[in-house]
Design a protein around this motif. Structure first.
Motif, PDB file in Angstrom:
ATOM      1  N   HIS A  56      11.106  -2.573   7.804  1.00 23.31           N
ATOM      2  CA  HIS A  56      11.807  -1.571   7.447  1.00 23.31           C
ATOM      3  C   HIS A  56      13.027  -1.873   6.408  1.00 23.31           C
ATOM      4  CE1 HIS A  56      14.275   2.234   7.715  1.00 23.31           C
ATOM      5  NE2 HIS A  56      13.726   3.006   7.344  1.00 23.31           N
ATOM      6  N   TRP A  57      12.140  -1.261   5.421  1.00 20.55           N
ATOM      7  CA  TRP A  57      13.337  -1.157   4.148  1.00 20.55           C
ATOM      8  C   TRP A  57      14.273  -0.269   4.199  1.00 20.55           C
ATOM      9  CZ3 TRP A  57      12.422  -4.914  -0.212  1.00 20.55           C
ATOM     10  CH2 TRP A  57      11.589  -5.473   0.003  1.00 20.55           C
TER      11      TRP A  57
ATOM     12  N   THR B 271       3.592   1.388   3.420  1.00 23.88           N
ATOM     13  CA  THR B 271       4.381   2.782   2.711  1.00 23.88           C
ATOM     14  C   THR B 271       4.144   3.698   2.409  1.00 23.88           C
ATOM     15  OG1 THR B 271       7.158   2.789   1.833  1.00 23.88           O
ATOM     16  CG2 THR B 271       5.449   1.302   0.576  1.00 23.88           C
TER      17      THR B 271
ATOM     18  N   ASN C  84      -0.308   7.874  -9.793  1.00 27.37           N
ATOM     19  CA  ASN C  84       1.284   6.726  -9.522  1.00 27.37           C
ATOM     20  C   ASN C  84       0.819   5.138 -10.281  1.00 27.37           C
ATOM     21  OD1 ASN C  84       2.453   8.643  -7.733  1.00 27.37           O
ATOM     22  ND2 ASN C  84       1.713   8.422  -5.976  1.00 27.37           N
TER      23      ASN C  84
ATOM     24  N   ASN D 174       6.278  -0.133   6.996  1.00 28.36           N
ATOM     25  CA  ASN D 174       7.544   0.435   6.715  1.00 28.36           C
ATOM     26  C   ASN D 174       8.374   1.701   7.311  1.00 28.36           C
ATOM     27  OD1 ASN D 174      10.537   0.132   5.255  1.00 28.36           O
ATOM     28  ND2 ASN D 174       9.676   1.233   3.453  1.00 28.36           N
ATOM     29  N   THR D 175       7.621   2.064   8.912  1.00 35.68           N
ATOM     30  CA  THR D 175       7.955   3.545   9.319  1.00 35.68           C
ATOM     31  C   THR D 175       8.931   3.761   9.610  1.00 35.68           C
ATOM     32  OG1 THR D 175       7.582   5.095  11.042  1.00 35.68           O
ATOM     33  CG2 THR D 175       7.588   2.494  10.766  1.00 35.68           C
ATOM     34  N   SER D 176      10.256   4.828   9.267  1.00 30.40           N
ATOM     35  CA  SER D 176      11.451   5.022   9.431  1.00 30.40           C
ATOM     36  C   SER D 176      11.217   5.212  11.452  1.00 30.40           C
ATOM     37  CB  SER D 176      12.105   5.850   9.202  1.00 30.40           C
ATOM     38  OG  SER D 176      11.601   5.295   7.686  1.00 30.40           O
TER      39      SER D 176
ATOM     40  N   ASP E 147      -2.265   2.562  -4.033  1.00 26.97           N
ATOM     41  CA  ASP E 147      -1.957   3.918  -3.988  1.00 26.97           C
ATOM     42  C   ASP E 147      -3.449   5.154  -4.083  1.00 26.97           C
ATOM     43  OD1 ASP E 147       0.759   5.508  -4.112  1.00 26.97           O
ATOM     44  OD2 ASP E 147      -0.539   6.384  -4.610  1.00 26.97           O
ATOM     45  N   ARG E 148      -3.659   5.789  -3.136  1.00 31.54           N
ATOM     46  CA  ARG E 148      -4.344   6.139  -3.441  1.00 31.54           C
ATOM     47  C   ARG E 148      -4.639   7.643  -5.208  1.00 31.54           C
ATOM     48  NH1 ARG E 148      -4.248  10.418   2.081  1.00 31.54           N
ATOM     49  NH2 ARG E 148      -2.347  11.735   1.431  1.00 31.54           N
TER      50      ARG E 148
ATOM     51  N   MET F 259       9.688   3.841  -1.742  1.00 34.15           N
ATOM     52  CA  MET F 259       9.546   2.153  -1.207  1.00 34.15           C
ATOM     53  C   MET F 259       8.665   1.399  -1.984  1.00 34.15           C
ATOM     54  SD  MET F 259      12.113   3.471   0.288  1.00 34.15           S
ATOM     55  CE  MET F 259      12.818   1.471   1.227  1.00 34.15           C
ATOM     56  N   GLY F 260       7.685   2.292  -1.760  1.00 33.12           N
ATOM     57  CA  GLY F 260       6.591   1.130  -2.743  1.00 33.12           C
ATOM     58  C   GLY F 260       6.849   0.867  -3.936  1.00 33.12           C
TER      59      GLY F 260
ATOM     60  N   ILE G 103       1.246  -1.451  -0.332  1.00 32.40           N
ATOM     61  CA  ILE G 103      -0.243  -0.181  -0.305  1.00 32.40           C
ATOM     62  C   ILE G 103       1.235   1.070  -0.002  1.00 32.40           C
ATOM     63  CG2 ILE G 103      -1.708   1.146   1.331  1.00 32.40           C
ATOM     64  CD1 ILE G 103      -2.552  -1.441  -0.159  1.00 32.40           C
ATOM     65  N   GLY G 104       0.801   1.885  -1.180  1.00 32.10           N
ATOM     66  CA  GLY G 104       1.439   3.316  -1.250  1.00 32.10           C
ATOM     67  C   GLY G 104       2.767   3.169  -2.342  1.00 32.10           C
ATOM     68  N   ALA G 105       2.537   3.351  -3.484  1.00 32.12           N
ATOM     69  CA  ALA G 105       3.743   3.063  -4.662  1.00 32.12           C
ATOM     70  C   ALA G 105       4.538   4.331  -4.755  1.00 32.12           C
ATOM     71  CB  ALA G 105       2.501   3.045  -5.953  1.00 32.12           C
TER      72      ALA G 105
ATOM     73  N   SER H 150       2.652   8.012   3.096  1.00 33.41           N
ATOM     74  CA  SER H 150       3.541   9.005   3.789  1.00 33.41           C
ATOM     75  C   SER H 150       3.965   8.837   5.105  1.00 33.41           C
ATOM     76  CB  SER H 150       2.772  10.401   3.445  1.00 33.41           C
ATOM     77  OG  SER H 150       1.918   9.727   2.212  1.00 33.41           O
ATOM     78  N   GLU H 151       5.125   9.466   5.759  1.00 35.02           N
ATOM     79  CA  GLU H 151       5.394   9.101   7.225  1.00 35.02           C
ATOM     80  C   GLU H 151       4.539  10.393   8.187  1.00 35.02           C
ATOM     81  OE1 GLU H 151       6.907   6.793   8.231  1.00 35.02           O
ATOM     82  OE2 GLU H 151       8.465   7.157  10.300  1.00 35.02           O
TER      83      GLU H 151
HETATM   84  N1  LIG Z   1      12.680   7.247   0.806  1.00 36.20           N
HETATM   85  C1  LIG Z   1      13.095   6.525   1.764  1.00 36.20           C
HETATM   86  O1  LIG Z   1      14.758   6.705   1.723  1.00 36.20           O
HETATM   87  C2  LIG Z   1      12.504   5.352   2.471  1.00 36.20           C
HETATM   88  C3  LIG Z   1      13.404   4.542   3.547  1.00 36.20           C
HETATM   89  C4  LIG Z   1      12.954   3.864   4.598  1.00 36.20           C
HETATM   90  C5  LIG Z   1      11.302   4.054   4.530  1.00 36.20           C
HETATM   91  N2  LIG Z   1      10.741   4.885   4.088  1.00 36.20           N
HETATM   92  C6  LIG Z   1       9.786   5.357   5.117  1.00 36.20           C
HETATM   93  O2  LIG Z   1       8.396   4.228   4.174  1.00 36.20           O
HETATM   94  C7  LIG Z   1       7.676   5.565   4.050  1.00 36.20           C
HETATM   95  C8  LIG Z   1       6.993   5.677   2.560  1.00 36.20           C
HETATM   96  O3  LIG Z   1       8.205   6.364   1.485  1.00 36.20           O
HETATM   97  P1  LIG Z   1       8.435   6.897   0.404  1.00 36.20           P
HETATM   98  O4  LIG Z   1       9.885   7.209   0.264  1.00 36.20           O
HETATM   99  O5  LIG Z   1       8.278   5.618  -0.267  1.00 36.20           O
HETATM  100  O6  LIG Z   1       7.311   8.051   0.532  1.00 36.20           O
HETATM  101  P2  LIG Z   1       6.639   8.124  -0.876  1.00 36.20           P
HETATM  102  O7  LIG Z   1       6.292   9.881  -0.774  1.00 36.20           O
HETATM  103  O8  LIG Z   1       7.224   8.547  -2.428  1.00 36.20           O
HETATM  104  O9  LIG Z   1       5.532   7.726  -1.261  1.00 36.20           O
HETATM  105  C9  LIG Z   1       4.234   7.621  -0.150  1.00 36.20           C
HETATM  106  C10 LIG Z   1       2.862   7.107  -1.657  1.00 36.20           C
HETATM  107  O10 LIG Z   1       2.015   7.209  -0.089  1.00 36.20           O
HETATM  108  C11 LIG Z   1       0.944   7.309  -1.177  1.00 36.20           C
HETATM  109  N3  LIG Z   1       0.311   7.390   0.068  1.00 36.20           N
HETATM  110  C12 LIG Z   1      -0.130   7.991   1.334  1.00 36.20           C
HETATM  111  N4  LIG Z   1      -1.164   8.170   1.642  1.00 36.20           N
HETATM  112  C13 LIG Z   1      -1.900   6.848   1.139  1.00 36.20           C
HETATM  113  C14 LIG Z   1      -2.920   6.267   1.684  1.00 36.20           C
HETATM  114  N5  LIG Z   1      -3.621   7.104   2.903  1.00 36.20           N
HETATM  115  N6  LIG Z   1      -3.555   5.046   0.769  1.00 36.20           N
HETATM  116  C15 LIG Z   1      -2.816   4.969   0.193  1.00 36.20           C
HETATM  117  N7  LIG Z   1      -1.920   5.557  -0.443  1.00 36.20           N
HETATM  118  C16 LIG Z   1      -1.330   6.203   0.457  1.00 36.20           C
HETATM  119  C17 LIG Z   1       0.465   8.372  -2.173  1.00 36.20           C
HETATM  120  O11 LIG Z   1       0.273   9.423  -2.843  1.00 36.20           O
HETATM  121  C18 LIG Z   1       2.161   8.074  -1.966  1.00 36.20           C
HETATM  122  O12 LIG Z   1       2.251   7.432  -3.649  1.00 36.20           O
HETATM  123  C19 LIG Z   1       7.401   6.596   5.123  1.00 36.20           C
HETATM  124  O13 LIG Z   1       7.028   5.553   6.020  1.00 36.20           O
HETATM  125  C20 LIG Z   1       8.884   6.190   4.687  1.00 36.20           C
HETATM  126  O14 LIG Z   1       8.911   6.804   6.481  1.00 36.20           O
HETATM  127  C21 LIG Z   1      11.231   6.161   3.259  1.00 36.20           C
END
Ligand SMILES: NC(=O)c1ccc[n+]([C@@H]2O[C@H](COP(=O)([O-])OP(=O)(O)OC[C@H]3O[C@@H](n4cnc5c(N)ncnc54)[C@H](O)[C@@H]3O)[C@@H](O)[C@H]2O)c1
Length: 313
Positions: free
Chosen positions: A142-143, A89, A37, A117-119, A32-33, A13-14, A8-10, A91-92
């Motif tokens: 956590h990836w 995965t 994406n 996948n929260t950081s 992804d909502r 990371m997704g 969930i979330g593309a 938004s944080e």
């Molecule tokens: N980017 C990094 O380096 C990294 C590394 C490890 C962990 N993380 C963790 O992974 C998670 C995602 O980070 P990211 O960098 O991929 O963020 P991102 O902003 O690139 O992607 C998040 C995606 O989630 C979607 N989204 C948001 N709310 C939603 C919902 N309610 N239902 C469905 N989709 C939804 C958004 O449209 C977006 O495409 C966070 O928790 C972050 O802390 C990130």
């Protein structure tokens, strides 16, 4: 046994997480909502797979096979219908993650394991309103970024779940050739990010205080402790060097190291100036628009070389 995966979330990371599971033969459903994406995610995964094939890390035939294992849905309910394991995965943001977990708890099959996948957020906070039964099947997985090339995965084992469930998830990650870390305490940053940012604090401090140029501080890390750490951890390095020497050095050095509890001013200043790194063409270094793609590919290439080397080790 875990067979069907939902991501969930593309975003950043997704798409990488979906890529890895699909590459190893799992059926992956994604949601992804943001509908935009949905269009980009397959293209992004395809281009990363093509690059891995170009670099001879995977066979070309794996590209279409991997893509055929991924399906994107336009509703959350359809996405998780057959899921054995869900990884969110998004938004944080604590509220968004809580809402999503509450929803998943209600609509997922009883046996589904839910993971985040929260950081930086706490598992007990994210899952505070879900059912008692589901709390026995939730965890942080956590990836590291880029998900398709970084071997580490940190798995929470905070006492809410049985060992059997943990071992199922552990086996899942072994099956996709990740290196799982069992994290036993619900602490911010788990293990890897704590190590990373302890080191980062000193890197920023050395640059801010003019001890060496940015280039040289990076070089000291890459060809010094970083070079050795890719194959030999700190404890083993201390054993090899002699604990008496390490102890004397730390007694002398620790009081000299930076111990600030805030991000460094230099970085804050750069952010104020709109220098956010690659995405804005400048951070600590410059990223000309016409070189960005090459810079990204070179980063991926270096990781692929390390991956190949670590497989033969
Ligand atoms: N980017 C990094 O380096 C990294 C590394 C490890 C962990 N993380 C963790 O992974 C998670 C995602 O980070 P990211 O960098 O991929 O963020 P991102 O902003 O690139 O992607 C998040 C995606 O989630 C979607 N989204 C948001 N709310 C939603 C919902 N309610 N239902 C469905 N989709 C939804 C958004 O449209 C977006 O495409 C966070 O928790 C972050 O802390 C990130």
């Amino acid at each position: 046994m875990i067979k069907n995966i939902s991501v969930i979330g593309a975003g950043t990371m997704g798409h990488g997480i979906a890529n890895v599971f699909a590459m190893y033969g799992y059926k992956v459903s994604m949601y992804d909502r943001n509908k935009k994406n949905h269009e980009n995610v397959i293209d992004e995964i395809k281009s990363e797979l093509e690059f891995m094939a170009e670099e001879k890390y995977i066979d070309k035939e794996l590209i279409n096979l991997t893509l055929s294992n991924i399906k994107i849905f336009s509703s959350l309910k359809e996405t998780i219908e057959n899921a054995d394991y869900v990884i969110e995965t998004i938004s944080e943001d604590i509220k968004s993650k809580q809402e999503l977990f509450n929803q998943l708890d209600k609509i997922c099959p009883i046996h589904t394991i839910l993971s985040s996948n929260t950081s930086s957020l706490s598992l007990s906070e994210i899952t505070k309103d879900i059912s008692i039964e589901r709390k026995k099947r939730v965890m942080i997985c956590h990836w590291y970024n880029p998900a398709h090339l970084m071997p580490i995965i940190e798995l929470s084992y905070f006492g809410n779940m049985s060992e059997d469930i943990f071992l199922d998830v552990y086996a899942l990650y072994i099956s996709i050739e990740k290196q799982p870390i069992k994290v036993k305490k619900d602490i911010p940053g788990m293990i890897a990010n704590r190590l990373l940012h302890a080191l980062a604090r000193e890197v920023f401090h050395l640059i801010e205080t003019g001890a060496a140029s940015s280039e040289d501080v990076e070089k000291a890390l890459k060809y010094g402790p970083g070079f050795r750490s890719a194959t030999t951890g700190i404890l083993e390095s201390a054993d090899l060097g002699g604990l008496d020497i390490w102890c004397a050095v730390e007694d002398n050095l620790f009081k000299e190291l930076n111990n600030s509890d805030k991000a460094c001013d230099l970085m804050k200043q750069k952010i104020k100036e709109g220098c956010l790194g690659l995405k804005t063409d400048e951070g600590f270094f410059k990223y000309p628009k016409d070189k960005k793609e090459k810079i990204r590919k070179d980063f991926f290439r270096r990781l692929i070389i390390q991956l190949k080397a670590s497989k033969n080790y």
